[in-house]
Write an enzyme that holds these catalytic residues in place. Structure first.
Site, short mmCIF file in Angstrom:
data_model
loop_
_atom_site.label_atom_id
_atom_site.label_comp_id
_atom_site.label_asym_id
_atom_site.label_seq_id
_atom_site.Cartn_x
_atom_site.Cartn_y
_atom_site.Cartn_z
N ASN A 174 19.43 7.07 29.04
CA ASN A 174 20.28 6.66 27.92
C ASN A 174 19.49 5.71 27.03
OD1 ASN A 174 22.20 5.72 26.16
ND2 ASN A 174 23.48 4.75 27.73
N LYS B 197 20.24 4.51 24.26
CA LYS B 197 21.11 3.60 23.53
C LYS B 197 20.65 3.51 22.07
CE LYS B 197 22.31 1.31 27.81
NZ LYS B 197 22.69 0.06 28.51
N HIS C 274 30.94 5.24 28.04
CA HIS C 274 29.97 4.22 28.48
C HIS C 274 30.60 2.84 28.37
CE1 HIS C 274 26.43 1.65 28.64
NE2 HIS C 274 25.87 2.64 29.28
N GLU D 270 29.55 0.18 27.23
CA GLU D 270 29.37 -0.46 25.92
C GLU D 270 30.37 0.07 24.90
OE1 GLU D 270 24.85 -1.10 27.34
OE2 GLU D 270 25.26 0.47 25.90
N SER E 25 20.35 -1.03 35.66
CA SER E 25 19.05 -1.64 35.97
C SER E 25 18.22 -0.84 36.97
CB SER E 25 19.24 -3.09 36.45
OG SER E 25 19.78 -3.86 35.41
O1 LIG Z 1 23.75 1.51 30.60
C1 LIG Z 1 22.99 2.05 31.38
C2 LIG Z 1 22.05 1.27 32.27
O2 LIG Z 1 21.24 0.45 31.45
P1 LIG Z 1 20.02 -0.35 32.15
O3 LIG Z 1 19.27 0.66 33.00
O4 LIG Z 1 19.22 -0.89 31.00
O5 LIG Z 1 20.68 -1.41 33.00
N1 LIG Z 1 22.95 3.39 31.46
O6 LIG Z 1 23.78 4.14 30.68
#
Ligand SMILES: O=C(COP(=O)(O)O)NO
Length: 248
Positions: free
Chosen positions: A10, A12, A94, A96, A211
């Protein structure tokens, strides 16, 4: 259990054409485990460009979409548009989208339903916040989020990958431990066996996200109910190849 390992990257809201070229060249160089399904989540504005340079063996996903085919929804994109540029996946729900943009369970479900009926495959994201985990509500939250998706998915579970992403592990460098992740995955799979079907529970792939790095992927991948990853920051780096190959 025969579930094909699936690793999502992802991106982002990151990247420009130069960085995208580097990322895709790194994926082309690999070598990527041919037994692992790879899907990259690309900013919408670059979907067509990435489709023009990435090997067909790599799936391309939008990171969001709206819930109807077209209309007066300034700034939104539809599943039809995602398919029109050759992408066949979309990441929905997601954390976010949920925490920053206020998407609630019912809106996520409506988007999932429309994406599936439009012919897209869906990575559907669930996961608890730190407060919810510390209050002992992890299962309550992920069960609630998944329950909201049941009518949207219906019998189309073959078009869906679930991504369990504990919000407190996203972008923090602090991953869930393999045991923490395995516990939630196993509990969710058990819940699906009761609330969807034993067949759905056995076949649905559940990614872990939060992470994941080249250093942590192997131990996480060894967990019986972790069927892949949804990787954020590390998907922009060469170590993403190591994460894809974590089951080797
Ligand atoms: O949101 C995430 C994980 O992000 P990280 O690997 O940067 O924690 N995946 O969709």
């Amino acid at each position: 259990m025969g579930r094909k390992f699936v690793v999502g990257g992802n991106w982002k809201m990151n990247g420009d054409k130069n960085q995208i070229n580097e990322i895709v060249n790194n994926l082309k160089k690999g070598p990527l485990d041919p037994n692992v399904e790879v899907v990259i989540g690309v900013p919408a504005i670059y979907l067509a460009y990435v489709k023009s340079i990435v090997p067909d063996t790599i799936g391309v996903a939008a990171q969001n979409c709206w819930k109807v085919p077209k209309g007066a929804f300034t700034g939104e994109i539809s599943p039809a548009m995602i398919k029109d540029v050759g992408a066949d996946w979309v990441i929905l729900g997601h954390s976010e989208r949920r925490t920053i943009f206020g998407e609630k369970d019912d809106l996520v479900a409506q988007k999932v339903a429309h994406a599936i009926e439009s012919g897209l495959k869906v990575i559907a994201c669930i996961g608890e916040t730190l407060d919810e985990r510390e209050a002992g509500k992890t299962e309550e939250v992920v069960f609630r989020q998944t329950k909201a998706l049941l009518p949207a998915i219906g019998s189309n579970w073959d078009k869906v990958v679930l991504a369990y992403e504990p919000v407190w592990a996203i972008g923090t460098g602090k991953s869930a431990t393999p045991q923490q992740a395995q516990d939630v995955h196993a509990s969710l799979r058990n819940w699906l066996s009761t609330n969807a079907s034993a067949d759905v529970a056995a076949k649905v792939r559940i990614q872990y996200g939060g992470s994941v790095t080249g250093a942590t992927a192997k131990e996480l991948a060894a967990c019986p109910d972790i069927d892949g990853f949804l990787v954020g920051g590390a998907s922009l780096k060469p170590e993403f190849v190591d994460i894809v190959n974590a089951t080797q």
